[in-house]
Design an enzyme around this catalytic site. Structure first.
Site, PDB file in Angstrom:
ATOM      1  N   ASP A 128       0.858  -1.182   0.000  1.00 35.13           N
ATOM      2  CA  ASP A 128       0.000   0.000   0.000  1.00 35.13           C
ATOM      3  C   ASP A 128       0.896   1.234   0.000  1.00 35.13           C
ATOM      4  O   ASP A 128       2.109   1.135   0.231  1.00 35.13           O
ATOM      5  CB  ASP A 128      -0.895  -0.049   1.242  1.00 35.13           C
ATOM      6  CG  ASP A 128      -1.806   1.162   1.340  1.00 35.13           C
ATOM      7  OD1 ASP A 128      -2.321   1.595   0.307  1.00 35.13           O
ATOM      8  OD2 ASP A 128      -1.979   1.673   2.455  1.00 35.13           O
ATOM      9  N   LYS A 129       0.341   2.399  -0.253  1.00 36.21           N
ATOM     10  CA  LYS A 129       1.137   3.638  -0.249  1.00 36.21           C
ATOM     11  C   LYS A 129       0.924   4.438   1.037  1.00 36.21           C
ATOM     12  O   LYS A 129       1.820   4.552   1.865  1.00 36.21           O
ATOM     13  CB  LYS A 129       0.800   4.506  -1.464  1.00 36.21           C
ATOM     14  CG  LYS A 129       1.669   5.773  -1.566  1.00 36.21           C
ATOM     15  CD  LYS A 129       1.259   6.644  -2.720  1.00 36.21           C
ATOM     16  CE  LYS A 129       0.073   7.531  -2.391  1.00 36.21           C
ATOM     17  NZ  LYS A 129       0.387   8.584  -1.413  1.00 36.21           N
ATOM     18  N   THR A 130      -0.282   4.974   1.213  1.00 39.25           N
ATOM     19  CA  THR A 130      -0.546   5.878   2.333  1.00 39.25           C
ATOM     20  C   THR A 130      -0.454   5.148   3.661  1.00 39.25           C
ATOM     21  O   THR A 130      -1.148   4.165   3.887  1.00 39.25           O
ATOM     22  CB  THR A 130      -1.940   6.513   2.187  1.00 39.25           C
ATOM     23  OG1 THR A 130      -2.029   7.145   0.917  1.00 39.25           O
ATOM     24  CG2 THR A 130      -2.168   7.536   3.284  1.00 39.25           C
ATOM     25  N   ASP A 153      -6.609  -2.789   3.407  1.00 47.31           N
ATOM     26  CA  ASP A 153      -5.535  -3.672   2.936  1.00 47.31           C
ATOM     27  C   ASP A 153      -5.709  -5.098   3.435  1.00 47.31           C
ATOM     28  O   ASP A 153      -4.920  -5.974   3.070  1.00 47.31           O
ATOM     29  CB  ASP A 153      -4.166  -3.149   3.398  1.00 47.31           C
ATOM     30  CG  ASP A 153      -3.869  -1.752   2.898  1.00 47.31           C
ATOM     31  OD1 ASP A 153      -4.126  -1.497   1.713  1.00 47.31           O
ATOM     32  OD2 ASP A 153      -3.402  -0.915   3.688  1.00 47.31           O
ATOM     33  N   PHE A 158     -17.621  15.036   2.299  1.00 52.91           N
ATOM     34  CA  PHE A 158     -16.899  14.322   1.242  1.00 52.91           C
ATOM     35  C   PHE A 158     -17.335  12.860   1.213  1.00 52.91           C
ATOM     36  O   PHE A 158     -17.516  12.232   2.252  1.00 52.91           O
ATOM     37  CB  PHE A 158     -15.393  14.407   1.493  1.00 52.91           C
ATOM     38  CG  PHE A 158     -14.568  13.558   0.558  1.00 52.91           C
ATOM     39  CD1 PHE A 158     -14.151  14.070  -0.656  1.00 52.91           C
ATOM     40  CD2 PHE A 158     -14.231  12.255   0.890  1.00 52.91           C
ATOM     41  CE1 PHE A 158     -13.395  13.293  -1.520  1.00 52.91           C
ATOM     42  CE2 PHE A 158     -13.478  11.473   0.032  1.00 52.91           C
ATOM     43  CZ  PHE A 158     -13.055  11.996  -1.184  1.00 52.91           C
ATOM     44  N   LYS A 198     -14.779  22.317  -2.552  1.00 49.39           N
ATOM     45  CA  LYS A 198     -13.444  21.863  -2.959  1.00 49.39           C
ATOM     46  C   LYS A 198     -13.530  20.377  -3.272  1.00 49.39           C
ATOM     47  O   LYS A 198     -14.384  19.651  -2.746  1.00 49.39           O
ATOM     48  CB  LYS A 198     -12.421  22.106  -1.851  1.00 49.39           C
ATOM     49  CG  LYS A 198     -12.605  21.240  -0.616  1.00 49.39           C
ATOM     50  CD  LYS A 198     -11.517  21.502   0.400  1.00 49.39           C
ATOM     51  CE  LYS A 198     -11.724  20.640   1.647  1.00 49.39           C
ATOM     52  NZ  LYS A 198     -10.763  20.939   2.706  1.00 49.39           N
ATOM     53  N   ARG A 223      -0.927  16.115  -3.524  1.00 48.89           N
ATOM     54  CA  ARG A 223      -2.356  15.868  -3.611  1.00 48.89           C
ATOM     55  C   ARG A 223      -3.041  17.199  -3.921  1.00 48.89           C
ATOM     56  O   ARG A 223      -2.899  18.157  -3.166  1.00 48.89           O
ATOM     57  CB  ARG A 223      -2.891  15.315  -2.292  1.00 48.89           C
ATOM     58  CG  ARG A 223      -2.518  13.866  -2.040  1.00 48.89           C
ATOM     59  CD  ARG A 223      -3.302  13.338  -0.855  1.00 48.89           C
ATOM     60  NE  ARG A 223      -2.964  11.972  -0.544  1.00 48.89           N
ATOM     61  CZ  ARG A 223      -3.539  11.263   0.420  1.00 48.89           C
ATOM     62  NH1 ARG A 223      -4.486  11.828   1.170  1.00 48.89           N
ATOM     63  NH2 ARG A 223      -3.187  10.029   0.671  1.00 48.89           N
TER      64      ARG A 223
END
Length: 995
Positions: free
Chosen positions: A340-342, A737, A492, A516, A545
């Site tokens: 995974d990244k984050t 994950d 969001f 946004k 980002r």
């Protein structure tokens, strides 16, 4: 009265078994194992439930009290290896097949089963204690008798539970009431998505207005909830008040069993199948049963326990936990690492880097200009400008200043951040909040991006100092407090990829709609411009980002019309989400584009050198992330997942079979280049060209999959396993994950501030990504090499004595008579050789520092050379040679009695095994020396009690000593010479590093 209600999902923990990954539907236990259907729950009255629901119990155990013994025995004897020895031992109850005392067969089998049952019992007890700790967490429950304590396992559907600050949410719950004055609450969702985020949750309005929590019991209320589904981000309901190496070893034992059958048939054939030949076959099968070593399984299991203990006790990877002690050797053969990244490669700590207004951009080195513009907006009215300034210059300066101010103001307002004031760790609403003390203020939000933006507006002069459910306060550089009324807020969502807020400025009465979101959705919402797409791409390529910020001014009439339609849509029972979204979208048209913001996620410590180590070790790394393509690509470059001199093929967006075919052909023409592909394009390729795509992707040095869903992550792991047959390792830190981690051959969870969801579902848990290097290069490599050496040596030990039996039977007219009986045969594989053989689990070819410095050593293991048919055949030949030399030598040199053959051959056999251990060892450990000497001492001491099998007076003679010495030298010395010559003329790679 009805209202929509938020459901905070908290997934239950599932048992992770490295051998069985079928699992079950996560909702099945919630639905009583029946069909998925809606439910009606009466609050505070669990007795009114319409159907029976299971208890709120976390259970990660494989067995219970009644199924433990049958379950363990079934799991042992379902394998051919163990079933064979069980049938072997049972055959001794048949008088015609009995070769010796029953304990000769049942004692070793019982010992192996005892070790296995003990190990399983220990793991079950540990699992039970972990579950008990979670299930025993105490919560407060509201009842007619007042507030009472209840354990987590005792919570029922319909109970009213009080969750205190810093307590984990014990089950799926509905938010009814909070003690906070503003009627809002922040929940940390690290167990769900792995990010240390605070999600804003609002209680049901009518229950929040109740004077006390106890009043919840005085009202008749129930919740109608939709049927369970896999979408964890949405909920519709109404509130009404009225778990490879073992398989390879198993394969070798089947080969040995085949050899056992062949040898038995040959022995009977040489007798021309005379008499009751079929009984002779069974006797020979029993006689040569040692060809398949019964002690192999228990030696390997004990070795794995030692390897797991070494991993947990390694001070250089503190906090590492081994949750699956059966697969440590698989860490030494990983071909593909999926990460995974984050939160895994990055720290999930956002830093504001860029403000872009289209015509001008501000970076970290020019933030003082932004601060100056914000300051001037509140200190210099437009009519007070000096007359000496040129009109044109004044107009430009006013325009830039006002644009910067409007952008900063929008960023300071459009978010879900709440400032919380704490003094000495205790919330002091009366004092700290009243004076907006900067030193006591901390920000809570659903995303670290949100916090970084608000912290940035504070640094340039516009500070968020207060917020509740209906208002917000900003402090200007001059100390003035600006009050805004929150009229509406649109949170969001993963589908909308944007958030909005409608506020009224109390000083002017102006109503403004701020929004946004991601550029892909905002591009169709804001007014036409010619720079948005280009600049978003530029910022994403820098690893930022990007968020697009816009606004729209509303008149009072426009807002009132919108509010009426919005309320009507929210009260709808059918297609509520669609109707609400349609109303909101009516506002999202022709909005004014204010600015772009760019935040950066910092890399974890030592990610670059760790990925460099993995790459040099021959491990291909795939990064699977939900981020956009440009951001994921930049992170891969920054982390050196993709090296600077590597070409990158960015797989263009495809939606049809024809497009996928053309793009795959373009990709095929490139060689040795990294691949970057989005989840949507990946889905299309796997649908039409699964084999072709995986064939090409597996050849890439690195692969980046962006906009990847949890389901896709697990699918990629599964396809890699099916297409390559290689071992995979998945590493991640969040609940999204878990599916990938459980699908991989080795799952590694990164435990830290992002929560424990991934950690609890993994085989191995680490505290930092950088620990992965040592886990694989040192512990994985050692575990695999040691397991290979141990298994082959145990096989050699059994083949050696079986060869001696074969020679003995051949010389004596193929008689099915055992060479060694009783305690000799039991002692041979236990106290006489077990300690030296098992000491091989401490052997290592190079120091851990060298293994980390030269990860190329790991490459040799990927070919499976330590345990292959070639090495197996070599050990078979060695066993046949030594067994033949010992047996023929004993028969050649014995004097007058058969008992002398036993004494000479058995003593030579023990000494040969001890010397072979010494020949195999590459780095001596003091425990190895102790094991050698202890075994030899045990044999010498036991000779006094073995007078039934060995002539005690004969073994004290010089004749016995020189004969044993001669036979032992002939059996071992050539092997020592061959080892020396091989090291001299064809040394292994690691020997160059130890010389």
């Amino acid at each position: 009265m009805t209202d929509s209600i938020p459901l905070q999902p908290v997934r239950r923990q599932k048992r992770h078994d490295s051998k069985n990954r079928n699992g079950c539907c996560p909702w099945s236990s919630c639905c009583g194992m029946g069909d998925f259907r809606p439910r009606t729950v009466w609050l505070g009255h669990p007795e009114k439930r319409e159907q029976r629901y299971p208890k709120n119990v976390i259970n990660n155990q494989k067995y219970n009290f009644f199924t433990f013994l049958p379950g363990v025995l079934f799991n042992q004897f379902k394998y051919f290896f163990n079933l064979y020895f069980l049938l072997l031992a049972c055959s001794q109850f048949v008088e015609e097949l009995r070769l010796g005392a029953l304990h000769t067969y049942w004692v070793p089998l019982g010992f192996v089963l005892f070790i296995t049952i003990t190990r399983e019992a220990i793991e079950e007890i540990r699992c039970y204690l972990r579950d008990k700790e979670v299930n025993s967490q105490v919560y407060s429950k509201l009842s007619k008798r007042g507030t009472m304590k209840v354990k987590s396992s005792g919570i029922q559907v319909g109970d009213l539970i009080i969750v205190e600050k810093n307590q984990r949410v014990p089950a799926d719950m509905i938010f009814l009431r909070t003690s906070e004055r503003n009627g809002s609450c922040f929940l940390r969702t690290d167990q769900l998505d792995g990010e240390t985020d605070w999600k804003l949750r609002l209680p049901v309005a009518c229950t929040q207005r109740l004077p006390t929590a106890a009043d919840l019991l005085q009202i008749r209320s129930y919740v109608y909830a939709e049927e369970p589904n896999i979408d964890i981000h949405n909920f519709i309901g109404t509130f009404t008040r009225v778990g490879l190496f073992d398989l390879e070893v198993n394969c070798l034992t089947k080969i040995l069993f085949g050899a056992l059958v062949v040898v038995s048939l040959v022995m009977v054939a040489l007798q021309h199948f005379a008499g009751r030949w079929y009984l002779q076959i069974f006797r020979f099968l029993l006689l040569f049963s040692h060809i398949v070593p019964i002690s192999l399984r228990v030696n390997l299991d004990m070795g794995k326990m030692v390897f797991s203990w070494m991993i947990k006790k390694d001070s250089k990877i503190p906090g590492t936990v081994v949750r699956a002690s059966t697969i440590p050797e698989q860490l030494g053969r990983i071909s593909y690492l999926l990460t995974d990244k984050t939160g895994t490669l990055t720290q999930n700590e956002m830093v504001f880097r860029r403000l872009h207004l289209g015509t001008v951009a501000y970076g970290m080195d020019s933030m003082d200009e932004v601060q100056s513009h914000v300051f001037s907006a509140y200190t210099q009215p437009t009519h007070d400008l000096p007359a000496s300034r040129a009109p044109a210059a004044t107009k430009v300066r006013k325009t830039i200043s006002s644009r910067v101010h409007e952008a900063v103001k929008a960023i300071a307002l459009v978010h879900n951040v709440t400032p919380v004031y704490e003094a000495n760790g205790v919330t002091d609403q009366a004092e700290a909040e009243q004076h907006y003390e900067d030193t006591c203020r901390v920000y809570q939000a659903s995303s670290p991006d949100e916090v970084s933006l608000v912290q940035w507006t504070e640094s340039v002069g516009l500070t968020l100092v207060g917020r509740d459910q209906s208002s917000m306060q900003l402090r200007t550089p001059t100390g003035q407090i600006l009050n805004f009324t929150i009229l509406q807020i649109f949170p969001f969502t993963y589908e909308s990829k944007r958030m909005g807020i409608i506020v009224r400025d109390e000083s002017t009465g102006e109503i403004t709609f701020y929004m946004k979101g991601a550029d892909v959705v905002m591009a169709g919402i804001v007014q036409y411009n010619d720079w948005l797409e280009e600049e978003c791409g530029n910022m994403a390529r820098e690893g930022l980002r990007v968020l697009v910020v816009s606004k729209k001014s509303l008149t009072e009439e426009q807002y009132q019309d919108f509010e009426a339609r919005y309320v009507q849509a929210k009260l709808s029972v059918h297609d509520r989400s669609l109707k609400v979204a349609t109303v909101i979208e009516s506002l999202e048209m022709e909005m004014e584009l204010l600015c772009l913001t760019g935040v950066e996620d910092q890399l974890q410590t030592d990610v670059r050198p760790t990925l460099e180590i993995l790459r040099n070790a021959g491990i291909r790394v795939w990064m699977l992330t939900g981020d956009k393509l440009e951001t994921a690509t930049c992170t891969a470059k920054n982390a050196h997942l993709i090296t600077r001199n590597q070409d990158i093929h960015i797989f263009r967006q495809v939606t049809t079979r024809g497009e996928a075919h053309l793009e795959l052909n373009a990709f095929r023409r490139k060689h040795d280049c990294a691949l970057v592909i989005s989840g949507d394009s990946l889905e299309v390729c796997l649908k039409y060209y699964e084999y072709e795509f995986m064939e090409l992707a597996c050849q890439c040095p690195a692969v980046v999959c962006c906009r990847c869903t949890p389901t896709q992550k697990a699918q990629i792991v599964r396809l890699l396993q099916e297409r390559t047959g290689k071992l995979t390792c998945a590493v991640g830190d969040g609940g999204n994950d878990v599916s990938m981690i459980q699908e991989a051959d080795c799952g590694v969870g990164v435990e830290g501030k992002e929560g424990k969801q991934a950690s609890l579902a993994s085989d191995f848990s680490v505290t930092q990504f950088k620990h992965l290097g040592r886990l694989l290069m040192v512990h994985g490599r050692n575990s695999y090499k040691r397991s290979a050496a141990l298994s082959q040596f145990v096989i050699h030990r059994s083949l050696c004595i079986s060869t001696m039996q074969a020679v003995f039977s051949s010389v004596f007219y193929f008689a099915s008579v055992p060479l060694y009986q009783g305690f000799l045969i039991i002692g041979y594989s236990t106290i006489y050789t077990m300690f030296p053989v098992f000491s091989l689990v401490l052997d290592k070819d190079v120091k851990s520092e060298v293994a980390m410095l030269y990860p190329e050593l790991y490459k040799d293991l990927l070919k499976g050379r330590p345990l292959s048919f070639k090495t197996f055949l070599i050990w078979v030949l060695i066993s046949i040679y030594q067994g033949s030399i010992i047996m023929y030598g004993a028969m050649l040199l014995f004097e007058s009695e058969f008992v002398h053959i036993v004494a000479i051959s058995f003593t030579s056999l023990i000494l040969t095994e001890l010397l072979m251990v010494a020949l195999t060892v590459q780095t001596w450990h003091w425990l190895m020396i102790v094991g050698e000497l202890l075994s030899l001492a045990c044999y010498i001491a036991s000779l006094v009690f073995l007078h039934e099998f060995i002539d005690v007076y004969f073994i004290t003679t010089v004749s016995f000593l020189w004969k044993v010495t001669a036979i032992t030298l002939v059996s071992c010395l050539p092997l020592y010479i061959l080892k020396y010559l091989r090291r001299r003329f064809s040394p292994p790679s690691y020997s160059k590093l130890t010389s």
